[in-house]
Design a protein around this motif. Structure first.
Motif, PDB file in Angstrom:
ATOM      1  N   ASN A   1       8.973   8.357  -6.544  1.00 44.96           N
ATOM      2  CA  ASN A   1       8.560   8.640  -8.538  1.00 44.96           C
ATOM      3  C   ASN A   1       7.046  10.056  -8.246  1.00 44.96           C
ATOM      4  O   ASN A   1       7.036  10.217  -8.950  1.00 44.96           O
ATOM      5  N   ILE A   2       6.998  10.395  -6.596  1.00 43.77           N
ATOM      6  CA  ILE A   2       6.104  11.705  -7.049  1.00 43.77           C
ATOM      7  C   ILE A   2       6.196  12.501  -7.131  1.00 43.77           C
ATOM      8  O   ILE A   2       7.536  13.390  -6.261  1.00 43.77           O
ATOM      9  N   SER A   3       6.126  13.133  -8.458  1.00 43.74           N
ATOM     10  CA  SER A   3       7.558  14.793  -8.609  1.00 43.74           C
ATOM     11  C   SER A   3       6.717  15.830  -7.406  1.00 43.74           C
ATOM     12  O   SER A   3       5.907  15.738  -7.713  1.00 43.74           O
ATOM     13  N   LYS A   4       7.443  16.938  -7.182  1.00 49.48           N
ATOM     14  CA  LYS A   4       6.078  17.448  -5.896  1.00 49.48           C
ATOM     15  C   LYS A   4       7.077  18.945  -6.539  1.00 49.48           C
ATOM     16  O   LYS A   4       7.453  19.016  -7.299  1.00 49.48           O
ATOM     17  N   LYS A   5       5.787  19.939  -6.310  1.00 49.79           N
ATOM     18  CA  LYS A   5       6.324  21.272  -7.185  1.00 49.79           C
ATOM     19  C   LYS A   5       6.335  21.980  -6.111  1.00 49.79           C
ATOM     20  O   LYS A   5       6.268  21.956  -5.169  1.00 49.79           O
ATOM     21  N   LEU A   6       8.224  22.785  -6.463  1.00 49.36           N
ATOM     22  CA  LEU A   6       8.504  23.135  -5.653  1.00 49.36           C
ATOM     23  C   LEU A   6       7.522  25.111  -5.199  1.00 49.36           C
ATOM     24  O   LEU A   6       7.313  25.456  -6.700  1.00 49.36           O
ATOM     25  N   LEU A   7       7.751  24.858  -4.584  1.00 48.53           N
ATOM     26  CA  LEU A   7       7.393  26.725  -4.345  1.00 48.53           C
ATOM     27  C   LEU A   7       8.053  28.027  -4.342  1.00 48.53           C
ATOM     28  O   LEU A   7       9.054  27.863  -3.981  1.00 48.53           O
ATOM     29  N   SER A   8       7.491  28.895  -5.745  1.00 49.36           N
ATOM     30  CA  SER A   8       8.246  30.028  -5.233  1.00 49.36           C
ATOM     31  C   SER A   8       7.892  31.161  -4.581  1.00 49.36           C
ATOM     32  O   SER A   8       6.003  31.259  -4.536  1.00 49.36           O
TER      33      SER A   8
ATOM     34  N   LYS B   1       0.877  -1.605   0.149  1.00 51.49           N
ATOM     35  CA  LYS B   1      -0.236   0.145   0.119  1.00 51.49           C
ATOM     36  C   LYS B   1       0.710   1.421  -0.128  1.00 51.49           C
ATOM     37  O   LYS B   1       1.147   2.133  -0.912  1.00 51.49           O
ATOM     38  N   LEU B   2       1.672   1.476   0.650  1.00 52.76           N
ATOM     39  CA  LEU B   2       2.394   2.688   0.739  1.00 52.76           C
ATOM     40  C   LEU B   2       3.549   2.995  -0.409  1.00 52.76           C
ATOM     41  O   LEU B   2       3.715   4.113  -0.925  1.00 52.76           O
ATOM     42  N   ILE B   3       4.092   1.149  -0.971  1.00 52.14           N
ATOM     43  CA  ILE B   3       5.209   1.433  -2.384  1.00 52.14           C
ATOM     44  C   ILE B   3       4.210   1.841  -2.914  1.00 52.14           C
ATOM     45  O   ILE B   3       4.113   3.013  -4.252  1.00 52.14           O
ATOM     46  N   GLU B   4       2.957   1.756  -3.294  1.00 51.06           N
ATOM     47  CA  GLU B   4       1.886   1.649  -4.580  1.00 51.06           C
ATOM     48  C   GLU B   4       1.672   3.819  -4.370  1.00 51.06           C
ATOM     49  O   GLU B   4       1.348   4.642  -4.706  1.00 51.06           O
ATOM     50  N   ASN B   5       1.242   3.692  -2.882  1.00 50.83           N
ATOM     51  CA  ASN B   5       0.433   5.366  -3.019  1.00 50.83           C
ATOM     52  C   ASN B   5       1.280   5.920  -2.835  1.00 50.83           C
ATOM     53  O   ASN B   5       1.466   7.384  -3.236  1.00 50.83           O
ATOM     54  N   PHE B   6       3.082   6.121  -2.038  1.00 48.54           N
ATOM     55  CA  PHE B   6       3.658   7.334  -2.271  1.00 48.54           C
ATOM     56  C   PHE B   6       4.617   6.927  -3.561  1.00 48.54           C
ATOM     57  O   PHE B   6       6.109   7.912  -3.504  1.00 48.54           O
ATOM     58  N   GLN B   7       4.618   5.674  -4.311  1.00 47.69           N
ATOM     59  CA  GLN B   7       5.534   5.630  -5.550  1.00 47.69           C
ATOM     60  C   GLN B   7       7.298   5.151  -4.946  1.00 47.69           C
ATOM     61  O   GLN B   7       7.912   5.702  -5.445  1.00 47.69           O
ATOM     62  N   LEU B   8       7.372   4.745  -3.528  1.00 43.97           N
ATOM     63  CA  LEU B   8       8.464   4.612  -2.664  1.00 43.97           C
ATOM     64  C   LEU B   8       9.583   3.756  -4.222  1.00 43.97           C
ATOM     65  O   LEU B   8       9.437   2.887  -4.678  1.00 43.97           O
ATOM     66  N   LEU B   9      10.448   4.349  -3.938  1.00 44.12           N
ATOM     67  CA  LEU B   9      11.874   3.480  -4.742  1.00 44.12           C
ATOM     68  C   LEU B   9      12.654   3.677  -3.808  1.00 44.12           C
ATOM     69  O   LEU B   9      13.284   2.315  -4.467  1.00 44.12           O
ATOM     70  N   ASP B  10      12.686   4.043  -2.819  1.00 43.98           N
ATOM     71  CA  ASP B  10      14.386   4.036  -2.271  1.00 43.98           C
ATOM     72  C   ASP B  10      14.265   4.281  -0.840  1.00 43.98           C
ATOM     73  O   ASP B  10      13.038   5.444  -0.575  1.00 43.98           O
ATOM     74  N   ALA B  11      14.815   3.819   0.689  1.00 44.21           N
ATOM     75  CA  ALA B  11      14.971   4.650   2.351  1.00 44.21           C
ATOM     76  C   ALA B  11      16.008   4.052   2.547  1.00 44.21           C
ATOM     77  O   ALA B  11      16.617   3.061   2.342  1.00 44.21           O
ATOM     78  N   SER B  12      16.484   5.220   3.067  1.00 51.21           N
ATOM     79  CA  SER B  12      17.718   5.613   4.200  1.00 51.21           C
ATOM     80  C   SER B  12      17.462   5.953   4.808  1.00 51.21           C
ATOM     81  O   SER B  12      16.512   5.833   5.713  1.00 51.21           O
ATOM     82  N   LEU B  13      17.849   4.685   6.441  1.00 49.25           N
ATOM     83  CA  LEU B  13      17.565   4.999   7.912  1.00 49.25           C
ATOM     84  C   LEU B  13      18.757   5.095   8.649  1.00 49.25           C
ATOM     85  O   LEU B  13      19.350   4.759   8.644  1.00 49.25           O
ATOM     86  N   SER B  14      19.256   6.265   9.149  1.00 44.29           N
ATOM     87  CA  SER B  14      19.929   6.584  10.128  1.00 44.29           C
ATOM     88  C   SER B  14      19.597   6.169  11.891  1.00 44.29           C
ATOM     89  O   SER B  14      18.377   6.802  12.040  1.00 44.29           O
TER      90      SER B  14
END
Length: 124
Positions: free
Chosen positions: A116-123, A86-99
């Motif tokens: 993969n979800i492209s976020k619009k940058l606000l100006s 569900k998380l992988i599909e809904n958020f189009q997750l490709l990779d994760a790093s953890l510390s």
């Protein structure tokens, strides 16, 4: 996407003393409970799952539950993340790093997620 969380480890210690194994079962899979050798490790796992939900921008809830996130260790003992379908599909997750780090009476987790979800940058 980046998420961070901090928890006072004594808070986890008190939960475990009060509720025992049921405290851990509220947010950890059985195999994660086996990895959590003590309350400090469990606190780090709590912070990790909270950090993931913050990176997603949802918090813990219906879009991202504690059980949509799984912590495991690689062959060298480093903590790693896996996610529900569900998380992988809904958020189009490709990779994760953890510390995860512990200092005194605190556990801190930092998570980065690649999507993969492209976020619009606000100006402005």
């Amino acid at each position: 996407m980046v998420g961070i969380d901090i928890i006072k480890t004594s808070r986890m210690q008190e939960m475990i003393e009060k509720f025992g194994q049921k405290a851990l079962q509220k947010f950890l899979h059985d195999d994660e409970i086996e990895l959590a050798k003590n309350y400090k490790t469990a606190a780090g796992f709590w912070a990790t799952k909270e950090a993931v939900s913050k990176a997603l921008g949802t918090g813990i809830g219906s879009e991202c539950s504690f059980f949509d996130i799984k912590i495991y260790k690689n062959e060298k003992g480093a903590p790693k993340l896996s996610f529900s379908k569900k998380l992988i599909e809904n958020f189009q997750l490709l990779d994760a790093s953890l510390s995860i780090t512990h200092d005194g009476d605190y556990a801190i987790a930092v998570v980065t997620l690649q999507s993969n979800i492209s976020k619009k940058l606000l100006s402005f």
